[in-house]
Design an enzyme around this catalytic site. Structure first.
Site, PDB file in Angstrom:
ATOM      1  N   THR A  97       5.030   5.976  -5.456  1.00 37.85           N
ATOM      2  CA  THR A  97       6.295   6.678  -5.260  1.00 37.85           C
ATOM      3  C   THR A  97       7.045   5.993  -4.130  1.00 37.85           C
ATOM      4  OG1 THR A  97       5.398   8.790  -6.012  1.00 37.85           O
ATOM      5  CG2 THR A  97       7.386   8.875  -4.667  1.00 37.85           C
ATOM      6  N   LYS A 172      10.900  10.861 -10.447  1.00 34.46           N
ATOM      7  CA  LYS A 172       9.876  11.373  -9.535  1.00 34.46           C
ATOM      8  C   LYS A 172      10.524  12.141  -8.382  1.00 34.46           C
ATOM      9  CE  LYS A 172       5.862  12.087  -7.649  1.00 34.46           C
ATOM     10  NZ  LYS A 172       4.901  11.045  -7.266  1.00 34.46           N
ATOM     11  N   LYS A 240       7.104  11.965   3.205  1.00 27.08           N
ATOM     12  CA  LYS A 240       7.584  10.628   2.830  1.00 27.08           C
ATOM     13  C   LYS A 240       8.419  10.716   1.569  1.00 27.08           C
ATOM     14  CE  LYS A 240       5.395   7.970   0.226  1.00 27.08           C
ATOM     15  NZ  LYS A 240       5.416   7.541  -1.206  1.00 27.08           N
TER      16      LYS A 240
END
Length: 289
Positions: A97, A172, A240
């Site tokens: 990701t 995502k 993150k």
């Protein structure tokens, strides 16, 4: 069956690479900590390499599942990077990701080197990786996706192409935005139930069968009620990811007020010492009152 490489053997990559071996593929692995690569070979067979370049040599498809933008660049680029070892026409599939910007940067570098590139971030957590039940969101050229999909199926419940390079990462982000609100809502629901004197498990048995039901409710309510968070997807990694979401939202001029608020709640969890706790630890903030 294909000759493959897999770069990054964390809680996701370790079982994902194992599923590739179980499907009959020949797999060479690389991990920054060599001991973990040695442990993987001992468990699954195959071989491990000392650099991404060495792992990628001769591979038809190279997979990566590392930490962040800089980690991905480090395994792709440079003299020891995977791109330097891949033969013309080979395909790179990234399960990390990361930002859509670094995806497009590396896709362009791959194209210049005569390589294919698919961004393919996953959702489903450690359990999904171990059970081969991940949701895989892909971006890239259709022909590159068509080559990758049959191999990805070894650990996927669903694998879909959503557009050109970067589309998988944008999907995502949408996934993480949805999860952030769900986990906060579930935390508030369970904290409210506790204060009201309701049995949390009995409550979830009822409401999970109605409109309130979700994956988070089914899979996380028990550990949340037991105040157990030493498992699952870490708060540090969620922050993150949410940072990537918020940066992309700024670029797109999209307002994400709930996501921004939950990101700050996760910051509070980090300050409580919970950086490595599961994301469902949001409920611990509410138990301080």
């Amino acid at each position: 069956m294909a000759k493959l490489a897999f770069l990054g053997l964390g809680v996701m990559g370790f079982p994902m690479a194992g599923h590739l071996v179980a499907a009959g593929h020949e797999v060479t692995v690389y991990n920054r900590t060599a001991a973990k690569a040695e442990a993987w070979v001992k468990q699954h067979g195959g071989r491990h390499a000392g650099t991404p370049r060495e792992a990628a040599q001769g591979a038809e498809i190279v997979f990566a599942c590392v930490g962040n933008d800089d980690d991905l660049r480090s395994v792709c680029l440079g003299d020891d990077g995977a791109f330097a070892g891949m033969g013309a026409g080979a395909l790179f599939v990234d399960h990390t990701t990361v930002s859509a910007a670094v995806t497009r940067e590396l896709a362009a570098a791959a194209d210049a080197a005569g390589l294919g590139f698919v961004d393919a971030p996953v959702s489903g957590g450690q359990a999904g990786a171990e059970n081969g039940q991940l949701s895989v969101m892909c971006g890239g050229a259709q022909d590159h996706f068509d080559r990758a999909e049959p191999v990805i199926d070894a650990y996927a419940k669903i694998c879909r192409r959503l557009g050109e390079s970067g589309a998988g990462q944008l999907a995502k982000m949408a996934n993480q935005i949805a999860i952030a609100g769900l986990v906060q809502g579930l935390s508030e629901s369970l904290a409210f139930a506790e204060k009201a004197g309701l049995d949390g498990r009995e409550l979830v048995e009822v409401i999970s069968q109605g409109a309130a039901g979700s994956w988070q409710m089914v899979n996380r309510h028990g550990t949340m009620l037991d105040d157990q968070f030493e498992h699952g997807f870490a708060v540090d990694w969620m922050r993150k990811d949410l940072g990537i979401c918020l940066d992309a939202a700024d670029e797109l001029s999209v307002s994400l007020p709930v996501t921004a608020l939950v990101d700050q709640f996760y910051k509070e969890v980090q300050q409580m010492g919970g950086g490595r706790w599961d994301t469902s630890s949001l409920i611990k903030r509410l138990r301080r009152d």
